[in-house]
Motif scaffolding. Structure first.
Motif, PDB file in Angstrom:
ATOM      1  N   GLU A 141       0.870  -1.176   0.000  1.00  0.00           N
ATOM      2  CA  GLU A 141       0.000   0.000   0.000  1.00  0.00           C
ATOM      3  C   GLU A 141       0.907   1.227   0.000  1.00  0.00           C
ATOM      4  O   GLU A 141       1.627   1.465   0.974  1.00  0.00           O
ATOM      5  CB  GLU A 141      -0.916  -0.017   1.227  1.00  0.00           C
ATOM      6  N   SER A 142       0.889   1.981  -1.086  1.00  0.00           N
ATOM      7  CA  SER A 142       1.812   3.110  -1.208  1.00  0.00           C
ATOM      8  C   SER A 142       1.332   4.274  -0.339  1.00  0.00           C
ATOM      9  O   SER A 142       0.136   4.408  -0.085  1.00  0.00           O
ATOM     10  CB  SER A 142       1.940   3.548  -2.672  1.00  0.00           C
ATOM     11  N   PRO A 143       2.272   5.103   0.124  1.00  0.00           N
ATOM     12  CA  PRO A 143       1.891   6.220   1.008  1.00  0.00           C
ATOM     13  C   PRO A 143       0.928   7.191   0.335  1.00  0.00           C
ATOM     14  O   PRO A 143       0.094   7.793   0.993  1.00  0.00           O
ATOM     15  CB  PRO A 143       3.225   6.911   1.303  1.00  0.00           C
ATOM     16  N   LYS A 144       1.067   7.341  -0.975  1.00  0.00           N
ATOM     17  CA  LYS A 144       0.157   8.231  -1.704  1.00  0.00           C
ATOM     18  C   LYS A 144      -0.439   7.452  -2.872  1.00  0.00           C
ATOM     19  O   LYS A 144       0.189   6.534  -3.389  1.00  0.00           O
ATOM     20  CB  LYS A 144       0.930   9.427  -2.296  1.00  0.00           C
ATOM     21  N   PRO A 145      -1.652   7.793  -3.346  1.00  0.00           N
ATOM     22  CA  PRO A 145      -2.181   7.143  -4.552  1.00  0.00           C
ATOM     23  C   PRO A 145      -1.210   7.340  -5.720  1.00  0.00           C
ATOM     24  O   PRO A 145      -0.501   8.346  -5.763  1.00  0.00           O
ATOM     25  CB  PRO A 145      -3.480   7.904  -4.829  1.00  0.00           C
ATOM     26  N   PHE A 146      -1.176   6.369  -6.638  1.00  0.00           N
ATOM     27  CA  PHE A 146      -0.253   6.492  -7.760  1.00  0.00           C
ATOM     28  C   PHE A 146      -0.546   7.735  -8.598  1.00  0.00           C
ATOM     29  O   PHE A 146      -1.678   8.205  -8.655  1.00  0.00           O
ATOM     30  CB  PHE A 146      -0.237   5.233  -8.640  1.00  0.00           C
ATOM     31  N   PHE A 147       0.510   8.264  -9.215  1.00  0.00           N
ATOM     32  CA  PHE A 147       0.375   9.452 -10.058  1.00  0.00           C
ATOM     33  C   PHE A 147      -0.381   9.086 -11.329  1.00  0.00           C
ATOM     34  O   PHE A 147      -0.139   8.052 -11.919  1.00  0.00           O
ATOM     35  CB  PHE A 147       1.759  10.000 -10.418  1.00  0.00           C
ATOM     36  N   ILE A 148      -1.299   9.942 -11.710  1.00  0.00           N
ATOM     37  CA  ILE A 148      -2.021   9.717 -12.960  1.00  0.00           C
ATOM     38  C   ILE A 148      -2.269  11.050 -13.651  1.00  0.00           C
ATOM     39  O   ILE A 148      -2.557  12.053 -13.005  1.00  0.00           O
ATOM     40  CB  ILE A 148      -3.326   8.930 -12.715  1.00  0.00           C
ATOM     41  N   GLU A 149      -2.105  11.046 -14.955  1.00  0.00           N
ATOM     42  CA  GLU A 149      -2.138  12.287 -15.733  1.00  0.00           C
ATOM     43  C   GLU A 149      -3.386  12.303 -16.624  1.00  0.00           C
ATOM     44  O   GLU A 149      -3.588  11.371 -17.396  1.00  0.00           O
ATOM     45  CB  GLU A 149      -0.864  12.320 -16.590  1.00  0.00           C
ATOM     46  N   PRO A 150      -4.208  13.367 -16.538  1.00  0.00           N
ATOM     47  CA  PRO A 150      -5.362  13.449 -17.457  1.00  0.00           C
ATOM     48  C   PRO A 150      -4.909  13.953 -18.827  1.00  0.00           C
ATOM     49  O   PRO A 150      -5.205  15.063 -19.241  1.00  0.00           O
ATOM     50  CB  PRO A 150      -6.294  14.441 -16.767  1.00  0.00           C
ATOM     51  N   LEU A 151      -4.192  13.104 -19.548  1.00  0.00           N
ATOM     52  CA  LEU A 151      -3.481  13.517 -20.764  1.00  0.00           C
ATOM     53  C   LEU A 151      -4.407  13.753 -21.949  1.00  0.00           C
ATOM     54  O   LEU A 151      -4.057  14.460 -22.884  1.00  0.00           O
ATOM     55  CB  LEU A 151      -2.454  12.431 -21.110  1.00  0.00           C
ATOM     56  N   PHE A 152      -5.589  13.157 -21.918  1.00  0.00           N
ATOM     57  CA  PHE A 152      -6.454  13.205 -23.099  1.00  0.00           C
ATOM     58  C   PHE A 152      -7.612  14.183 -22.933  1.00  0.00           C
ATOM     59  O   PHE A 152      -8.557  14.166 -23.697  1.00  0.00           O
ATOM     60  CB  PHE A 152      -6.947  11.807 -23.450  1.00  0.00           C
ATOM     61  N   THR A 153      -7.520  15.029 -21.890  1.00  0.00           N
ATOM     62  CA  THR A 153      -8.553  16.027 -21.672  1.00  0.00           C
ATOM     63  C   THR A 153      -8.170  17.304 -22.395  1.00  0.00           C
ATOM     64  O   THR A 153      -7.117  17.879 -22.130  1.00  0.00           O
ATOM     65  CB  THR A 153      -8.725  16.300 -20.167  1.00  0.00           C
ATOM     66  N   ARG A 154      -8.997  17.706 -23.354  1.00  0.00           N
ATOM     67  CA  ARG A 154      -8.757  18.930 -24.113  1.00  0.00           C
ATOM     68  C   ARG A 154      -9.884  19.904 -23.797  1.00  0.00           C
ATOM     69  O   ARG A 154     -11.048  19.590 -24.025  1.00  0.00           O
ATOM     70  CB  ARG A 154      -8.733  18.622 -25.619  1.00  0.00           C
ATOM     71  N   ASP A 155      -9.523  21.082 -23.265  1.00  0.00           N
ATOM     72  CA  ASP A 155     -10.518  22.082 -22.916  1.00  0.00           C
ATOM     73  C   ASP A 155     -11.040  22.735 -24.208  1.00  0.00           C
ATOM     74  O   ASP A 155     -10.269  23.365 -24.933  1.00  0.00           O
ATOM     75  CB  ASP A 155      -9.868  23.131 -22.010  1.00  0.00           C
ATOM     76  N   PRO A 156     -12.338  22.576 -24.500  1.00  0.00           N
ATOM     77  CA  PRO A 156     -12.879  23.141 -25.746  1.00  0.00           C
ATOM     78  C   PRO A 156     -12.657  24.647 -25.852  1.00  0.00           C
ATOM     79  O   PRO A 156     -12.647  25.186 -26.961  1.00  0.00           O
ATOM     80  CB  PRO A 156     -14.378  22.841 -25.657  1.00  0.00           C
ATOM     81  N   ALA A 157     -12.453  25.319 -24.723  1.00  0.00           N
ATOM     82  CA  ALA A 157     -12.243  26.773 -24.745  1.00  0.00           C
ATOM     83  C   ALA A 157     -10.997  27.134 -25.542  1.00  0.00           C
ATOM     84  O   ALA A 157     -10.862  28.264 -26.004  1.00  0.00           O
ATOM     85  CB  ALA A 157     -12.133  27.317 -23.323  1.00  0.00           C
ATOM     86  N   ASN A 158     -10.063  26.184 -25.712  1.00  0.00           N
ATOM     87  CA  ASN A 158      -8.805  26.487 -26.389  1.00  0.00           C
ATOM     88  C   ASN A 158      -8.789  26.107 -27.870  1.00  0.00           C
ATOM     89  O   ASN A 158      -7.747  26.192 -28.519  1.00  0.00           O
ATOM     90  CB  ASN A 158      -7.656  25.780 -25.678  1.00  0.00           C
ATOM     91  N   ILE A 159      -9.914  25.674 -28.409  1.00  0.00           N
ATOM     92  CA  ILE A 159      -9.959  25.303 -29.835  1.00  0.00           C
ATOM     93  C   ILE A 159     -10.085  26.567 -30.689  1.00  0.00           C
ATOM     94  O   ILE A 159     -10.891  27.439 -30.402  1.00  0.00           O
ATOM     95  CB  ILE A 159     -11.139  24.337 -30.101  1.00  0.00           C
ATOM     96  N   THR A 160      -9.252  26.640 -31.736  1.00  0.00           N
ATOM     97  CA  THR A 160      -9.228  27.850 -32.569  1.00  0.00           C
ATOM     98  C   THR A 160     -10.089  27.692 -33.829  1.00  0.00           C
ATOM     99  O   THR A 160     -10.434  26.575 -34.228  1.00  0.00           O
ATOM    100  CB  THR A 160      -7.793  28.172 -33.023  1.00  0.00           C
TER     101      THR A 160
END
Lengths: 318, 105, 557
Positions: free
Chosen positions: C212-231
């Motif tokens: 049981e690790s001291p902290k939850p494993f690192f995870i990256e929301p890599l595929f989340t694209r904020d629609p506000a930034n679409i040109t």
């Protein structure tokens, strides 16, 4: 020119400063003053080699809602974060000043003018405050705007609308707080010191500016509405903002005095009670204060749809 | 490090006339630009004044503007641009938006 | 000649494993549980100098605690490790080489550590095996790069060693299977040790120790694209893709890359896509992570099935509530699996569409730049024509039929072709040209002593290029000269684009090899954000009926 009808159902958050200025008043009634064709660009930015804008990032002009003349100031966040420098500041100052002069002339000529025929000022904020490139001139402009707000008081109501990407922060956060009424959407943000500056000064443990949920929970429209810092919360459409302005525009100026959050001994006492409450509660998060205001599922208020929020939320009173 | 100004006079192969009404479009945001476009008697030519913080792209600007003039056959028109490092794709998009808006007005 | 092999012992690996586990025996607290504080001691007991080691981690979940612990082992005992792993995105992955614990590296994706990978290859701290694609590397786990010890991660475990990897199963099955069935040792870090798991993703007898690790494993929301930034320009390209490729070929199955162009495509399916009458005709089967920008199209009923490489933070409840579309376990939660998703993306899907930093005049493309050894992860598995494919489909056949040179190798036998599409603006950030005479990958190959320049997608696999200038249908080109002319024609104002000849481009347009927006009947002035079904994160939440819960950094209310 942008089609007014198409503009109304559109997202206020998405709208440019000019579209907001056009859309906040009646169809076809907006006339821009000191607009892009006057080509008044910032002399400071030019010397520094930074890109300039023909309107210096602020749209000013006059329109009409019903019978009410509406002087409009609208800030463009895409140009240097909506920062206020010498030119943009002068445009703000002179717009308010023109509204006051216009009011005085009208009242002198037509003593029996009704409330709805007297002018109002609407400021659509999208700014972090002073433009650092021209800091002295920018600061001076802030002071002059404040001066004009005081001169307008009791004569020309000043309404703040905040629902754009940058929000209203820094010196312009003070200016917004000094207006008579504030209308926000849930995407609007209002604060004095911006999130990044708080983090820089107080550390990431105190305030993590990259935690946008935290930033909106403490400066966003829903929070400001619960706290009473914003008088009205509306949907994110140009039309919703315009309709709220239209409801306020014909009101007697005394009604606006009641909407103010600051500016009288009673208002100061109320603010002091808020400070005392904060000292007593030591809230760890905005949600703690929402609970204190009587909201049972305070954390849930963050995500519920707008209509449900408006029908269930309890606002803080001290 | 003052701002860079580029002034060009271009002539279309076949002149189709000026835009109908003075029009402003766009915001000088990051990687974006604003355009003022207005009719003016310039003996069939198009004058362009461009202000930008970026240097070293004069030849590219000329090619992009030349393409716009070729595509529209615009003549007797004054164009003024404030740029903040827009790519050619954005430049052409905004010019065409300005052209469409100026003729719809 | 005797029938008996001269080899005396056929179980040396098993004996060695038993000896290592014996050394670790005192460290077990209860069942297979080892306490977090004993992790370094555990690693020192079971790892030997020169071992082939796998640390699980891709571009999403990371066995970060185990990677940190491996950096703390006594390097006088444990050194010269040969790391074989999908990705090296964490600082700790490269610290192993800096600290003299690891020596050799075989991987697929470098991500944020790409510059350090290049530096360490250059100064000799890393002996580079090869840069792979995911499937290639997974394949080698079962051939010549089998891990001796694997350090994996899971959400939950019980004390028998059963693992629940759930939503983010990703690479775990392939790593554990390769390791355990060759008598290797599997150690898992988990966020929580519980008595009962929601479901068993990895059976307990394939796992040797759970921590049981001291902290939850690192995870990256890599595929989340904020629609506000679409040109607007990305929307223009998206319109061209839908009309000129998705609609033209009737592409029903595909993988979407990670960039804003494919987000824009996803967000205009319910608007522009519906206007073109493409609902039900395209995008019905997809191999993608749970992209939040797919929510509107899913809600509008465009999609029948989505299989995922990994999960995406915040999409847990939404995905679990759409079991007709996603692959959901009996416990009600998604199971992702990178190996299977890559297999589907490689063999089963009709199209790959993504972006790149550079395309050369021949159509080879790469995201490699001088001084950064990033690798390409899964893009080349999907961004290629799978020669082992045998099942036909409309889009695959049409793309093959258009290939004028097909008969030069297969005679009269018909064959289809995967659509491989690159969508780019001709100039990238800072006006860097995307179309170049020679890829920077060549410079990298020289500086990092690579045998071949790291090409992401080879020119012969690339079938379509989409830019603001138009679409180049490279699959319709009969020879290299025509291909190069088609590429020039859509390369805009780049140096490559300026070599285009007007009459040549005109002929290509008449032949349908190049199509401009106007050839496609697309009005660029319609390319505005008004076409996006969702314009910001809050809109996505609303579309999801409140089921999508965006990570804090993406919230705008």
């Amino acid at each position: 020119m942008t089609n007014w009808q198409n503009l109304q159902p559109r997202s206020f958050l998405e709208a440019s400063a000019r579209d907001r200025a056009i859309g906040l008043v009646d169809e076809g009634s907006f006339t821009e003053l000191a607009g892009p064709f006057d080509r008044v660009t910032s002399p400071h930015l030019e010397l520094l080699g930074d890109a300039v804008a023909f309107d210096d990032g602020i749209v000013t002009g006059i329109g009409r809602i019903g019978k009410t003349p509406v002087f409009v100031i609208s800030q463009e966040g895409k140009f240097i974060g909506g920062s206020v420098g010498e030119i943009g500041g002068a445009k703000m100052v002179n717009t308010i000043k023109t509204a006051i002069d216009f009011h005085d002339d009208l009242v002198a000529k037509y003593p029996d003018l009704t409330d709805e025929e007297k002018p109002v000022v609407v400021i659509s904020f999208e700014t972090g405050g002073v433009r650092l490139h021209e800091a002295n001139a920018g600061l001076l402009a802030h002071a002059e705007v404040m001066d004009q707000l005081q001169k307008a008081r009791g004569k020309v109501p000043v309404i703040a609308v905040i629902g754009s990407k940058v929000g209203g922060f820094g010196g312009m956060g003070f200016v917004a707080a000094a207006t008579d009424a504030i209308i926000m959407s849930e995407f609007g943000r209002l604060g004095l010191t911006g999130p990044e500056v708080i983090e820089q000064e107080m550390g990431k443990e105190e305030f993590d500016a990259s935690d946008r949920a935290l930033v909106y929970r403490t400066t966003g429209g829903r929070h400001k509405y619960i706290m009473g810092d914003a008088n009205f919360l509306v949907q994110d459409t140009v039309e919703a903002f315009r309709k709220q302005v239209a409801e306020l525009a014909p009101l007697p100026v005394a009604d606006f005095e009641a909407m103010r959050r600051i500016g009288s001994p009673e208002k100061v006492e109320n603010q002091l009670r808020l400070v005392a409450l904060a000292a007593e509660m030591q809230p760890k998060d905005a949600v703690d204060v929402w609970a204190k205001a009587g909201n049972e599922n305070a954390a849930g208020l963050l995500d519920v749809p707008f209509a449900e929020f408006m029908s269930t939320v309890k606002r803080l009173s001290v | 490090m003052a701002l860079h100004t580029l002034e060009l006079t271009l002539e279309p192969a076949t002149a189709a006339g000026p835009v109908k009404a003075p029009t402003h479009i766009g915001v000088t945001g990051s990687s974006d630009l604003e355009v003022l476009i207005q009719p003016e008697d310039l003996s069939g030519k198009v004058s362009v004044k461009l202000v930008t913080p970026v240097t070293g792209f004069d030849a590219l600007w000329e090619r992009v503007l030349r393409k716009f003039i070729d595509e529209t056959s615009l003549s007797d028109t004054r164009i003024e641009i404030n740029d903040n490092n827009a790519t050619p794709a954005v430049v052409l998009l905004r010019l065409h938006q300005a052209y469409t808006a100026a003729n719809a007005a | 000649m005797t029938q008996h092999d001269t080899r005396k012992d056929w179980r040396t690996r098993a004996a060695d494993t038993a000896a290592r586990k014996e050394a670790a025996a005192p460290l077990f607290a209860k069942g297979k549980e080892v306490l977090a504080k004993d992790t370094v001691a555990l690693l020192e007991a079971v790892i030997r100098a020169g071992d082939v080691i796998n640390i699980e981690g891709n571009n999403q979940k990371q066995a970060d605690f185990l990677a940190d612990c491996l950096n703390q082992v006594d390097k006088s005992k444990i050194h010269d490790l040969h790391m074989v792993q999908s990705a090296v995105p964490l600082k700790s992955h490269l610290d192993l080489f800096d600290n003299g614990i690891a020596k050799k590296l075989d991987f697929a994706f470098g991500g944020p550590q790409a510059a350090r990978v290049a530096e360490f290859i250059d100064n000799g701290k890393i002996q580079l095996g090869a840069i792979h694609t995911y499937l290639e590397l997974f394949g080698r786990y079962f051939l010549d790069l089998t891990p001796r010890v694997s350090l994996v991660c899971a959400y939950k475990a019980d004390r028998k060693g059963n693992l629940y990897t759930g939503f983010n199963t990703e690479d775990t099955p392939v790593i554990v299977e390769a390791t355990k069935f060759k008598d290797g040792i599997v150690i898992a870090q988990v966020n929580e040790i519980v008595d009962e798991l929601p479901r068993v993703d990895i059976p307990g007898d394939w796992v040797d120790a759970v921590i049981e690790s001291p902290k939850p494993f690192f995870i990256e929301p890599l595929f989340t694209r904020d629609p506000a930034n679409i040109t607007d320009n990305q929307i223009l390209l998206a319109m061209m893709c839908l009309k000129g490729i998705y609609g033209e070929y009737g592409v029903t199955s595909m993988n979407h890359g990670i960039g804003f162009l494919t987000s824009a495509i996803e967000l205009i399916l319910p608007t522009y896509g519906a206007e073109l009458g493409l609902k039900g005709k395209i995008c019905t089967h997809m191999i993608i992570n749970p992209h939040p920008t797919m929510i509107p199209a899913i809600e509008e009923g465009w999609v029948e099935a989505i299989h995922c490489f990994g999960g995406e933070l915040g999409m847990e409840d939404y995905v679990a509530s759409r079991p007709d579309v996603f692959f959901i376990g009996p416990d009600g939660t998604l199971r992702s699996n990178r190996a299977f998703a890559q297999t589907a993306g490689h063999y089963a899907a009709d199209m790959f569409i993504g972006g790149t930093l550079q395309i050369d005049k021949y159509g080879n493309s790469s995201t490699a730049t001088a001084g950064r050894v990033a690798g390409f992860g899964g893009a080349p598995n999907m961004g290629c024509d799978p020669k082992g494919r045998r099942h036909p489909s409309g889009a695959w056949l049409k793309c093959g039929e258009e290939l004028p040179s097909l008969d030069s190798l297969t005679g009269s036998v018909p064959r289809g072709k995967r659509l491989v599409v690159q969508g780019v603006e001709t100039f990238g950030e800072g006006r860097k040209p995307v179309f170049v005479d020679e890829l920077d990958a060549w410079k990298l190959a020289k500086s990092a002593n690579l045998d071949i320049p790291p090409v992401m997608i080879y020119g012969d696999d690339l079938t379509h290029i989409v830019t603001e200038e138009g679409i180049a249908y490279l699959n319709r080109c009969k020879d290299m000269e025509t291909r190069m002319a088609a590429i020039r024609a859509v390369a805009g104002f780049t140096e490559i684009g300026l070599t285009a000849k007007p009459e040549e481009t005109k002929a290509l347009r008449e032949a349908g090899i190049v199509k401009t927006p106007s050839d496609l009947g697309i009005d660029p002035s319609r390319a505005t954000r008004d076409l996006l079904a969702a314009k910001n994160m809050r809109d996505l939440v609303t579309w999801s009926g409140g089921l999508y819960n965006p990570p804090a950094r993406f919230r705008n209310w």
